[in-house]
Design an enzyme around this catalytic site. Sequence first.
Site, mmCIF file in Angstrom:
data_model
loop_
_atom_site.group_PDB
_atom_site.id
_atom_site.type_symbol
_atom_site.label_atom_id
_atom_site.label_comp_id
_atom_site.label_asym_id
_atom_site.label_seq_id
_atom_site.Cartn_x
_atom_site.Cartn_y
_atom_site.Cartn_z
ATOM 1 N N LYS A 9 34.243 40.593 28.704
ATOM 2 C CA LYS A 9 35.537 40.206 28.144
ATOM 3 C C LYS A 9 35.481 38.790 27.546
ATOM 4 O O LYS A 9 34.502 38.062 27.748
ATOM 5 C CB LYS A 9 36.595 40.301 29.239
ATOM 6 N N PHE A 57 52.566 45.078 31.897
ATOM 7 C CA PHE A 57 51.507 44.082 31.737
ATOM 8 C C PHE A 57 50.675 44.280 30.472
ATOM 9 O O PHE A 57 49.874 43.416 30.109
ATOM 10 C CB PHE A 57 50.574 44.076 32.957
ATOM 11 N N ARG A 85 29.542 49.618 38.662
ATOM 12 C CA ARG A 85 30.822 49.268 39.295
ATOM 13 C C ARG A 85 30.582 48.407 40.543
ATOM 14 O O ARG A 85 31.285 47.423 40.773
ATOM 15 C CB ARG A 85 31.603 50.521 39.663
ATOM 16 N N THR A 91 37.934 44.433 41.265
ATOM 17 C CA THR A 91 38.702 43.963 40.105
ATOM 18 C C THR A 91 39.322 42.599 40.370
ATOM 19 O O THR A 91 39.319 41.720 39.515
ATOM 20 C CB THR A 91 39.794 44.991 39.752
ATOM 21 N N ARG A 102 31.822 39.632 39.395
ATOM 22 C CA ARG A 102 33.156 39.035 39.552
ATOM 23 C C ARG A 102 33.195 38.059 40.723
ATOM 24 O O ARG A 102 33.877 37.033 40.654
ATOM 25 C CB ARG A 102 34.201 40.129 39.713
ATOM 26 N N ASN A 112 38.810 38.579 34.492
ATOM 27 C CA ASN A 112 37.789 38.907 35.486
ATOM 28 C C ASN A 112 36.433 39.260 34.877
ATOM 29 O O ASN A 112 35.661 40.001 35.454
ATOM 30 C CB ASN A 112 38.285 40.010 36.419
ATOM 31 N N HIS A 115 34.393 44.588 32.179
ATOM 32 C CA HIS A 115 34.973 45.924 32.361
ATOM 33 C C HIS A 115 33.824 46.921 32.364
ATOM 34 O O HIS A 115 32.859 46.762 31.617
ATOM 35 C CB HIS A 115 35.922 46.278 31.209
#
Length: 149
Positions: A9, A57, A85, A91, A102, A112, A115
């Site tokens: 991100k 959101f 993952r 998350t 993370r 964070n 993705h």
Amino acid sequence: MERTFVMIKPDGVQRGLVGEILSRFENKGFKIVAGKFGVLAESIVDKHYEEHLAKPFYPGMKAYITSGPVFRFVLEGDNVVATVRKMNGATNPTEANPGTIRGDYALSIGKNVIHAADSPESAAREIGIHFTPAELVSYTKIDESELYE
């Protein structure tokens, strides 16, 4: 061989974490079979996050994800969806274990760093949104026979 979609991100790109994150996945034995760098078009964001379009959101999330460049890529390997993952961590970075991406780098739940698709079905859907079949490359790594045989 399984494939998954991953996106670093804007906060991860802007903090110079792309190389570190890619190294973690390659060191695990996963193969990068596609990649793109740039700012996402709003239409792509809407397709990618279509399940969130009506949520309160979403406008803020969309503004954030289009606020700067992202690095999108496809990884290939055995059990790659679940393993990526786990490597990413929870998350919410306050719940992410140290040693996860993370846990080590994320600053907030909204920013964070990364993705990844949450299932093989989601991976196929997300890969199809971001890449054409011609953009997915097949090749053999020199060490691949030792890792997967």
